[in-house]
Design an enzyme around this catalytic site. Structure first.
Site, PDB file in Angstrom:
ATOM      1  N   LEU A   1      38.098  51.938  95.259  1.00  0.00           N
ATOM      2  CA  LEU A   1      36.962  51.026  95.337  1.00  0.00           C
ATOM      3  C   LEU A   1      37.041  50.062  96.509  1.00  0.00           C
ATOM      4  O   LEU A   1      36.044  49.415  96.851  1.00  0.00           O
ATOM      5  CB  LEU A   1      36.825  50.249  94.022  1.00  0.00           C
ATOM      6  CG  LEU A   1      36.619  51.117  92.772  1.00  0.00           C
ATOM      7  CD1 LEU A   1      36.458  50.238  91.551  1.00  0.00           C
ATOM      8  CD2 LEU A   1      35.430  52.050  92.922  1.00  0.00           C
TER       9      LEU A   1
ATOM     10  N   ARG B   1      37.161  50.920  99.524  1.00  0.00           N
ATOM     11  CA  ARG B   1      36.494  51.498 100.690  1.00  0.00           C
ATOM     12  C   ARG B   1      35.452  52.557 100.348  1.00  0.00           C
ATOM     13  O   ARG B   1      34.594  52.869 101.170  1.00  0.00           O
ATOM     14  CB  ARG B   1      37.531  52.112 101.643  1.00  0.00           C
ATOM     15  CG  ARG B   1      38.239  53.308 101.047  1.00  0.00           C
ATOM     16  CD  ARG B   1      39.559  53.676 101.729  1.00  0.00           C
ATOM     17  NE  ARG B   1      40.196  54.793 101.040  1.00  0.00           N
ATOM     18  CZ  ARG B   1      40.897  54.683  99.922  1.00  0.00           C
ATOM     19  NH1 ARG B   1      41.037  53.507  99.345  1.00  0.00           N
ATOM     20  NH2 ARG B   1      41.456  55.743  99.372  1.00  0.00           N
TER      21      ARG B   1
ATOM     22  N   CYS C   1      45.649  58.279 103.082  1.00  0.00           N
ATOM     23  CA  CYS C   1      45.349  56.889 102.730  1.00  0.00           C
ATOM     24  C   CYS C   1      46.334  56.378 101.677  1.00  0.00           C
ATOM     25  O   CYS C   1      46.750  55.221 101.704  1.00  0.00           O
ATOM     26  CB  CYS C   1      43.919  56.773 102.208  1.00  0.00           C
ATOM     27  SG  CYS C   1      42.658  57.080 103.458  1.00  0.00           S
TER      28      CYS C   1
END
Length: 260
Positions: free
Chosen positions: A79, A81, A197
């Site tokens: 949440l 990005r 990520c």
């Protein structure tokens, strides 16, 4: 596959002329260009950090059909990005969550959520029905599979990536006789790990910058306007806000795109 309702024609009525008037005012787009957007089918691979701005801008711009492919579920860590999703959808499939957001943004958009990792014949079928493919995934294996499918079927591919504070963007277009492909740039012998990520982190606005540029390139491709960065890799350093452009060509030994 779930299809949200849409109008059966790409022709612009009064409401659509008003909704997309800021596009239509642009001489490079006009009514003809907006009708091309309305008639187009975009395939987005991944509904995460990059796929979020891509899908939002394509739906808002009036893309006719938008297919979103993602087998993952929304997680709290997303949440920061992944702006397609909301806190109340944690645990839900990302493609389905994306369809809900996009249908609320533009009820006319025909959104087709595909809640599995598309491979093999299914991937070829999805690519075959699209006018443009936007790669927003986070692993090399999928990128190479999508690249092979696009070059096999002659579909333009908009590729983006983002990790830490570094982003990149390019376009591969097999309709151009000397277009390199993803394999020419990054061989399959490279790193195969998923989820960079999760490993390295990513600056939230970076995926918005790169994803918005991917959406812009996809729209230009379906309208046939402007110049696409085929054979040019654009790299962004978000810490200094500097872009670097590197040119690359077709690998004569590439097993994917080299032509006899």
């Amino acid at each position: 596959m779930n299809l949200c309702p849409s109008r059966s024609t790409a022709e612009l009525d009064d409401a659509r002329l008003l909704r997309y008037s800021r596009h239509i005012l642009l001489d490079e787009i006009g009514v003809e260009g907006q009708e091309k957007i309305a008639a187009a089918h975009a395939l987005v691979i991944g509904a995460g950090g990059l796929g979020s701005p891509v899908a939002l801008y394509l739906a808002a711009s009036g893309i006719g059909t938008l297919t979103i492919v993602d087998d993952d579920v929304v997680d709290l860590t997303n949440l920061q990005r992944q702006i397609l999703h909301t806190a109340d959808r944690i645990g839900q499939n990302k493609a389905q969550s994306a369809a809900r957001t996009l249908s609320a943004l533009n009820p006319e958009a025909r959104v087709n959520p595909v809640s599995v990792r598309a491979t093999g014949e299914q991937l070829l079928e999805l690519v075959g029905t699209a006018d443009v493919v936007i790669d927003c995934c986070d692993n090399f294996a999928t990128r190479h599979a999508v690249n092979r499918a696009c070059f096999s079927l002659g579909k333009p591919l908009v590729s983006g990536a983002a990790t830490r504070f570094e982003g990149q963007l390019t376009v591969f277009d097999p309709r151009q006789p000397h277009s390199p492909c993803y394999h020419c740039l990054f061989g399959e012998e490279g790193e195969q790990g998923d989820g960079p990520c999760a490993t390295f982190g990513v600056f939230a606005p970076l995926v918005g910058i790169v994803g918005s540029m991917q959406a812009a390139e996809a729209l230009k491709l379906v309208m046939g306007i402007g110049e696409s960065p085929v054979g040019r890799l654009l790299q962004l350093d978000a810490m200094t806000l500097r872009w670097r452009e590197s040119r690359f060509g077709q690998d004569p030994d590439c097993p994917v795109c080299t032509r006899a």
